[in-house]
Design a protein around this motif. Sequence first.
Motif, mmCIF file in Angstrom:
data_model
loop_
_atom_site.group_PDB
_atom_site.id
_atom_site.type_symbol
_atom_site.label_atom_id
_atom_site.label_comp_id
_atom_site.label_asym_id
_atom_site.label_seq_id
_atom_site.Cartn_x
_atom_site.Cartn_y
_atom_site.Cartn_z
ATOM 1 N N GLU A 1 0.830 -1.196 0.000
ATOM 2 C CA GLU A 1 0.000 0.000 0.000
ATOM 3 C C GLU A 1 0.865 1.248 0.000
ATOM 4 N N GLU A 2 1.955 1.211 0.752
ATOM 5 C CA GLU A 2 2.838 2.367 0.822
ATOM 6 C C GLU A 2 3.551 2.584 -0.506
ATOM 7 N N GLY B 1 1.999 4.540 -4.259
ATOM 8 C CA GLY B 1 2.122 5.930 -4.683
ATOM 9 C C GLY B 1 3.507 6.296 -5.149
ATOM 10 N N GLY C 1 3.976 7.608 -9.142
ATOM 11 C CA GLY C 1 3.578 8.993 -9.415
ATOM 12 C C GLY C 1 4.587 9.988 -8.895
ATOM 13 N N ILE C 2 5.080 9.740 -7.701
ATOM 14 C CA ILE C 2 6.098 10.619 -7.124
ATOM 15 C C ILE C 2 7.396 10.499 -7.920
ATOM 16 N N ARG D 1 9.456 5.000 -1.465
ATOM 17 C CA ARG D 1 8.109 4.500 -1.708
ATOM 18 C C ARG D 1 8.083 3.341 -2.691
#
Length: 115
Positions: free
Chosen positions: A46-47, A50, A53-54, A87
């Motif tokens: 889950e972490e 993202g 995108g970053i 991430r």
Amino acid sequence: MADNRGRTYNESYVQSIGKEEPERPFMEETAAEIAEPIRRRDERNEERAGGAGIGWTALALSIIALFMWPILLGAAGIIVGFIARRRGAETLGAWAIGIGVIAILVRLFIMPFYT
């Protein structure tokens, strides 16, 4: 009937069922063996969701830093690149860090000779 005044478990009184029972060498709770184990891998996924995108944002900042505001945007690309690597977007983060460093080095050491 056994004398129960000396029998304690976690400083609480243990009741007897009324008949003589042998003293066991230990008393153990079994809730840890019955409970479902915690799955840390799900939390990591889950972490890391993202991170792509970053990573693309960091790469865009670093590429734009090659053409304008290299110190500011290069530093921002490097910082966001490190966040992206944490991430889970290791490749995008590494490219963003590398291009950001190149943009800053070109501005500091090569551009002064051409202005």
